[in-house]
Motif scaffolding. Structure first.
Motif, PDB file in Angstrom:
ATOM      1  N   LEU A  48      -2.517  74.724 -21.125  1.00 28.99           N
ATOM      2  CA  LEU A  48      -1.357  75.106 -21.934  1.00 28.99           C
ATOM      3  C   LEU A  48      -0.074  74.461 -21.414  1.00 28.99           C
ATOM      4  O   LEU A  48       0.784  74.049 -22.196  1.00 28.99           O
ATOM      5  N   SER A  49       0.040  74.367 -20.085  1.00 25.97           N
ATOM      6  CA  SER A  49       1.214  73.716 -19.496  1.00 25.97           C
ATOM      7  C   SER A  49       1.308  72.265 -19.962  1.00 25.97           C
ATOM      8  O   SER A  49       2.392  71.777 -20.321  1.00 25.97           O
ATOM      9  N   THR A  50       0.166  71.583 -19.994  1.00 26.99           N
ATOM     10  CA  THR A  50       0.141  70.179 -20.433  1.00 26.99           C
ATOM     11  C   THR A  50       0.416  70.074 -21.930  1.00 26.99           C
ATOM     12  O   THR A  50       1.181  69.206 -22.373  1.00 26.99           O
ATOM     13  N   LEU A  51      -0.214  70.946 -22.723  1.00 26.12           N
ATOM     14  CA  LEU A  51      -0.022  70.908 -24.175  1.00 26.12           C
ATOM     15  C   LEU A  51       1.433  71.191 -24.554  1.00 26.12           C
ATOM     16  O   LEU A  51       1.949  70.626 -25.528  1.00 26.12           O
ATOM     17  N   GLU A  52       2.097  72.074 -23.777  1.00 25.20           N
ATOM     18  CA  GLU A  52       3.520  72.332 -24.018  1.00 25.20           C
ATOM     19  C   GLU A  52       4.347  71.066 -23.790  1.00 25.20           C
ATOM     20  O   GLU A  52       5.224  70.722 -24.584  1.00 25.20           O
ATOM     21  N   LYS A  53       4.061  70.367 -22.686  1.00 23.31           N
ATOM     22  CA  LYS A  53       4.798  69.144 -22.379  1.00 23.31           C
ATOM     23  C   LYS A  53       4.540  68.062 -23.426  1.00 23.31           C
ATOM     24  O   LYS A  53       5.403  67.210 -23.688  1.00 23.31           O
ATOM     25  N   MET A  54       3.358  68.100 -24.027  1.00 23.42           N
ATOM     26  CA  MET A  54       3.008  67.126 -25.057  1.00 23.42           C
ATOM     27  C   MET A  54       3.604  67.495 -26.420  1.00 23.42           C
ATOM     28  O   MET A  54       3.538  66.728 -27.374  1.00 23.42           O
ATOM     29  N   GLY A  55       4.184  68.690 -26.499  1.00 26.83           N
ATOM     30  CA  GLY A  55       4.803  69.126 -27.742  1.00 26.83           C
ATOM     31  C   GLY A  55       3.825  69.661 -28.765  1.00 26.83           C
ATOM     32  O   GLY A  55       4.164  69.794 -29.952  1.00 26.83           O
ATOM     33  N   LEU A  56       2.609  70.003 -28.324  1.00 22.57           N
ATOM     34  CA  LEU A  56       1.590  70.477 -29.264  1.00 22.57           C
ATOM     35  C   LEU A  56       1.621  71.992 -29.454  1.00 22.57           C
ATOM     36  O   LEU A  56       1.227  72.496 -30.511  1.00 22.57           O
ATOM     37  N   VAL A  57       2.065  72.723 -28.423  1.00 22.51           N
ATOM     38  CA  VAL A  57       2.129  74.182 -28.523  1.00 22.51           C
ATOM     39  C   VAL A  57       3.455  74.666 -27.951  1.00 22.51           C
ATOM     40  O   VAL A  57       4.149  73.937 -27.230  1.00 22.51           O
ATOM     41  N   GLU A  58       3.772  75.896 -28.282  1.00 24.06           N
ATOM     42  CA  GLU A  58       4.975  76.524 -27.707  1.00 24.06           C
ATOM     43  C   GLU A  58       4.666  77.966 -27.372  1.00 24.06           C
ATOM     44  O   GLU A  58       3.803  78.604 -27.995  1.00 24.06           O
ATOM     45  N   LYS A  59       5.346  78.478 -26.335  1.00 23.42           N
ATOM     46  CA  LYS A  59       5.113  79.834 -25.853  1.00 23.42           C
ATOM     47  C   LYS A  59       6.231  80.737 -26.367  1.00 23.42           C
ATOM     48  O   LYS A  59       7.418  80.458 -26.146  1.00 23.42           O
ATOM     49  N   LEU A  60       5.846  81.820 -27.054  1.00 22.49           N
ATOM     50  CA  LEU A  60       6.813  82.802 -27.533  1.00 22.49           C
ATOM     51  C   LEU A  60       6.972  83.876 -26.463  1.00 22.49           C
ATOM     52  O   LEU A  60       5.980  84.460 -26.004  1.00 22.49           O
ATOM     53  N   LEU A  61       8.206  84.112 -26.042  1.00 21.58           N
ATOM     54  CA  LEU A  61       8.452  85.057 -24.960  1.00 21.58           C
ATOM     55  C   LEU A  61       8.105  86.473 -25.387  1.00 21.58           C
ATOM     56  O   LEU A  61       8.335  86.887 -26.518  1.00 21.58           O
ATOM     57  N   GLY A  62       7.534  87.225 -24.471  1.00 20.74           N
ATOM     58  CA  GLY A  62       7.145  88.599 -24.734  1.00 20.74           C
ATOM     59  C   GLY A  62       6.109  89.031 -23.733  1.00 20.74           C
ATOM     60  O   GLY A  62       5.725  88.269 -22.834  1.00 20.74           O
ATOM     61  N   LYS A  63       5.665  90.258 -23.875  1.00 20.32           N
ATOM     62  CA  LYS A  63       4.633  90.788 -22.983  1.00 20.32           C
ATOM     63  C   LYS A  63       3.519  91.384 -23.842  1.00 20.32           C
ATOM     64  O   LYS A  63       3.730  92.438 -24.451  1.00 20.32           O
ATOM     65  N   PRO A  64       2.370  90.716 -23.858  1.00 23.88           N
ATOM     66  CA  PRO A  64       2.085  89.426 -23.217  1.00 23.88           C
ATOM     67  C   PRO A  64       2.670  88.271 -24.033  1.00 23.88           C
ATOM     68  O   PRO A  64       2.970  88.428 -25.217  1.00 23.88           O
ATOM     69  N   ALA A  65       2.813  87.120 -23.375  1.00 20.98           N
ATOM     70  CA  ALA A  65       3.312  85.937 -24.061  1.00 20.98           C
ATOM     71  C   ALA A  65       2.292  85.487 -25.106  1.00 20.98           C
ATOM     72  O   ALA A  65       1.088  85.595 -24.909  1.00 20.98           O
ATOM     73  N   VAL A  66       2.817  85.000 -26.223  1.00 14.39           N
ATOM     74  CA  VAL A  66       1.945  84.542 -27.310  1.00 14.39           C
ATOM     75  C   VAL A  66       2.122  83.029 -27.470  1.00 14.39           C
ATOM     76  O   VAL A  66       3.237  82.507 -27.403  1.00 14.39           O
ATOM     77  N   ILE A  67       1.007  82.352 -27.684  1.00 11.88           N
ATOM     78  CA  ILE A  67       1.014  80.893 -27.837  1.00 11.88           C
ATOM     79  C   ILE A  67       0.764  80.544 -29.306  1.00 11.88           C
ATOM     80  O   ILE A  67      -0.100  81.134 -29.959  1.00 11.88           O
ATOM     81  N   ARG A  68       1.521  79.600 -29.811  1.00 14.06           N
ATOM     82  CA  ARG A  68       1.263  79.107 -31.167  1.00 14.06           C
ATOM     83  C   ARG A  68       1.411  77.581 -31.169  1.00 14.06           C
ATOM     84  O   ARG A  68       2.088  77.006 -30.312  1.00 14.06           O
ATOM     85  N   ALA A  69       0.806  76.970 -32.172  1.00  9.16           N
ATOM     86  CA  ALA A  69       0.875  75.514 -32.291  1.00  9.16           C
ATOM     87  C   ALA A  69       2.154  75.113 -32.991  1.00  9.16           C
ATOM     88  O   ALA A  69       2.652  75.835 -33.860  1.00  9.16           O
ATOM     89  N   THR A  70       2.711  73.994 -32.601  1.00  7.34           N
ATOM     90  CA  THR A  70       3.844  73.425 -33.335  1.00  7.34           C
ATOM     91  C   THR A  70       3.294  72.792 -34.621  1.00  7.34           C
ATOM     92  O   THR A  70       2.083  72.623 -34.757  1.00  7.34           O
ATOM     93  N   PRO A  71       4.151  72.465 -35.602  1.00  5.34           N
ATOM     94  CA  PRO A  71       3.654  71.866 -36.853  1.00  5.34           C
ATOM     95  C   PRO A  71       2.709  70.699 -36.580  1.00  5.34           C
ATOM     96  O   PRO A  71       3.043  69.759 -35.853  1.00  5.34           O
ATOM     97  N   VAL A  72       1.520  70.773 -37.167  1.00  4.69           N
ATOM     98  CA  VAL A  72       0.423  69.879 -36.802  1.00  4.69           C
ATOM     99  C   VAL A  72       0.738  68.409 -37.055  1.00  4.69           C
ATOM    100  O   VAL A  72       0.524  67.561 -36.186  1.00  4.69           O
ATOM    101  N   ALA A  73       1.238  68.087 -38.244  1.00  3.76           N
ATOM    102  CA  ALA A  73       1.446  66.680 -38.608  1.00  3.76           C
ATOM    103  C   ALA A  73       2.372  65.983 -37.616  1.00  3.76           C
ATOM    104  O   ALA A  73       2.067  64.905 -37.107  1.00  3.76           O
TER     105      ALA A  73
END
Length: 265
Positions: free
Chosen positions: A49-74
């Motif tokens: 997830l750390s790598t995918l975030e740096k690649m701009g493919l996913v983003e972490k939504l702050l909260g407890k627990p943190a939720v992960i979602r994908a950035t716009p696919v195209a």
């Protein structure tokens, strides 16, 4: 449907592809949910997830627990292609710089073609044939006689368009016979769109012929089989003047029996 292989084709590692695909399927998910669904260990999911975030493919939504979602696919996947292009351009630039340095080094040069006894070399299939053909085109000073299939000709001309155009610009006469080819009008137009008949004097022969290229009458590259694709074809390279003389005679006979590649305007 599993898209892991497709994602790996865009440069993702197996675990990155599994985790990213899982997030795309789930929409939004916690690390625990991603690990369970992707069958990737939780500690590995954190790293991915750390790598995918740096690649701009996913983003972490702050909260407890943190939720992960994908950035716009195209946009995210397009960025992967752009990254690969940048890396490729950098590698090519680096290779060119190294080439310039190596080409200026004082190596022991081989005997020039024409100054040696008859030499034969079996060129294995693949890039080696392309490399030999490239070298022969670059060194040509007066003429090139070439017989090949349409597939072979299109393959070589697409890869070596710059070298062939440079030879033509330097007034090297290029004559070409497309063997085993009975084109209709549409095929003629397609071939002429790719091969400029004003620069490359092209004819077509309806029967299968021996496939070879002769450069300046001093060296020849002869196909050793009849496979469909040029990259799978091995070849014999030679400077034997007697054999080259036979090949030139064979070419002229084939040339006289061939039809000029013209379209009905």
């Amino acid at each position: 449907m599993d898209k892991t292989d497709l994602l790996m084709g865009l440069g993702l590692s197996p675990n990155q592809a599994k985790v990213y695909q899982t997030i795309l399927k789930l929409g939004m998910a916690t690390v625990i949910q991603i690990a369970k669904s992707s069958i990737v260990r939780r500690e590995d999911v954190y790293k991915v997830l750390s790598t995918l975030e740096k690649m701009g493919l996913v983003e972490k939504l702050l909260g407890k627990p943190a939720v992960i979602r994908a950035t716009p696919v195209a946009g995210a996947l397009a960025s992967l292609i752009l990254d690969e292009k940048v890396k490729s351009d950098e590698r090519i630039a680096s290779m060119k710089a190294k080439f310039q340095v190596l080409s200026k080094a004082k190596w022991v040069q081989p005997i020039a073609v024409g100054e040696e006894k008859s030499v034969y070399a079996l060129i294995p299939e693949g890039k080696a044939v392309i490399t030999r053909f490239t070298s022969s085109i670059i060194n040509s000073k007066s003429n090139v006689f070439w017989i090949d299939t349409l597939k072979g000709i299109l393959h070589f001309t697409s890869l070596l368009s710059a070298e062939i155009n440079r030879a033509i610009h330097n007034r090297v006469e290029v004559r070409l016979i497309i063997e085993d080819f009975r084109p209709d009008e549409d095929q003629r137009k397609q071939v002429q769109h790719i091969i400029n008949n004003e620069s490359i004097n092209t004819r077509v022969h309806p029967q299968p012929l021996n496939r070879f290229a002769v450069f300046d009458g001093s060296e020849a590259l002869i196909s050793t089989n009849r496979k469909d694709t040029s990259e799978d074809t091995s070849a014999l390279w030679t400077t034997d003047t007697n054999l080259i003389g036979v090949l030139k005679g064979y070419f002229e006979t084939g040339w006289s029996e061939s039809e000029v590649l013209k379209t009905n305007q």
